[in-house]
Design an enzyme around this catalytic site. Structure first.
Site, PDB file in Angstrom:
ATOM      1  N   SER A 144     -37.795  22.513 -25.159  1.00 31.16           N
ATOM      2  CA  SER A 144     -37.473  22.393 -26.578  1.00 31.16           C
ATOM      3  C   SER A 144     -37.463  20.923 -26.958  1.00 31.16           C
ATOM      4  O   SER A 144     -37.196  20.059 -26.107  1.00 31.16           O
ATOM      5  CB  SER A 144     -36.093  22.998 -26.859  1.00 31.16           C
ATOM      6  OG  SER A 144     -35.614  22.613 -28.137  1.00 31.16           O
ATOM      7  N   TYR A 157     -26.828  23.140 -24.805  1.00 29.36           N
ATOM      8  CA  TYR A 157     -28.192  23.679 -24.921  1.00 29.36           C
ATOM      9  C   TYR A 157     -29.208  22.558 -24.751  1.00 29.36           C
ATOM     10  O   TYR A 157     -30.179  22.694 -23.981  1.00 29.36           O
ATOM     11  CB  TYR A 157     -28.384  24.358 -26.274  1.00 29.36           C
ATOM     12  CG  TYR A 157     -29.814  24.761 -26.540  1.00 29.36           C
ATOM     13  CD1 TYR A 157     -30.364  25.866 -25.891  1.00 29.36           C
ATOM     14  CD2 TYR A 157     -30.625  24.040 -27.415  1.00 29.36           C
ATOM     15  CE1 TYR A 157     -31.684  26.238 -26.117  1.00 29.36           C
ATOM     16  CE2 TYR A 157     -31.941  24.407 -27.643  1.00 29.36           C
ATOM     17  CZ  TYR A 157     -32.467  25.509 -26.994  1.00 29.36           C
ATOM     18  OH  TYR A 157     -33.781  25.863 -27.214  1.00 29.36           O
TER      19      TYR A 157
END
Length: 249
Positions: A144, A157
């Site tokens: 990501s 995250y």
């Protein structure tokens, strides 16, 4: 779009929805046999049926990447033989301030996003190395853009995705000489179920507002990128790709 992936055998984790499902569709439409791995058996069966209705070959394998993958690997080998393309897409995004002390969320993200990726990679390492010796082999990890940014409430995250990005770079130093290409893909904002499991209304509202400002990519856009990457000639390895909506900065 479709690509030339005839005679390839792929495993896609997190294939029950979103990016994983679209990756599986692109690979199957491009000629690959695709094993679909995720926990939601019914969703996998629907996707496998769709692929087969289009003339492709798919196998639905209900499995949790944080658990014992031996039965899943055996099922894939029994149906399709050796695997030469693995896409580590399974992941979870849970956002809360660190001060909330949500160690349950921290463990779930680390177990799925990092340990799960390692578990899947280990499970198919012999396949990939053998395929790389004989022809083309690909290990694709979905990270990501959060790997590089700083986002309040998303610290853990982002840390797991930074681990995926750095791990991918290091895995390439080991797998590359063995003929296995390693590609790290970092999507930006994408329409998916990734944010549906968060339980903080304030964070949900912020994410919704961001999506209003930045129209997200469709999961099929990421699927197309994976099809392109894995269909390159054997000597070409696209190591790192960042895929963003045009207006996302």
């Amino acid at each position: 779009m479709t690509y030339d992936l005839n005679n390839r055998t792929a495993v896609v984790t997190g294939a029950a929805s979103g990016i994983g499902a679209e990756i599986a569709l692109v690979l199957a439409r491009s000629g690959a046999k695709v094993a679909l791995l995720a926990r939601r058996a019914e969703r996998l069966a629907e996707l496998a049926a769709k692929i087969e209705a289009e003339g492709g070959r798919a196998l639905a394998v209900s499995a949790d990447v944080t658990g014992d993958l031996t039965p899943a690997v055996e099922a894939v080998h029994a149906a399709f033989g050796r695997v030469d393309l693995v896409v580590n897409n399974a992941g979870v995004m849970l956002a809360n301030p660190i001060t909330a002390g949500r160690d349950d969320e921290w463990r779930r993200m680390i177990d799925t996003n990092v340990t799960g990726l390692l578990t899947v990679t280990r499970a198919f390492t012999d396949d990939l190395v053998g395929a790389g010796r004989d022809g083309v082999a690909d290990l694709v990890n979905i990270s990501s853009v959060g790997a590089h940014g700083t986002f309040p409430t998303y610290a853990v995250y982002a840390a797991t995705k930074a681990a995926v990005t750095h791990l991918s770079a290091n895995l390439r130093t080991e797998f590359g000489p063995l003929g296995v290409r390693v590609t790290n893909v970092e999507p930006g904002l994408v329409t998916s179920e990734l944010g549906d499991h968060m339980d903080n209304p304030e964070v949900d509202a912020h994410l919704a507002a961001w999506r209003e400002q930045v129209p997200p990519l469709h999961p099929a856009d990421i699927g197309d990128v994976i099809g392109f990457v894995t269909s390159r000639p054997k000597h070409v390895n696209l190591r790192q790709l960042v895929v963003l909506p045009t207006v996302q900065v």
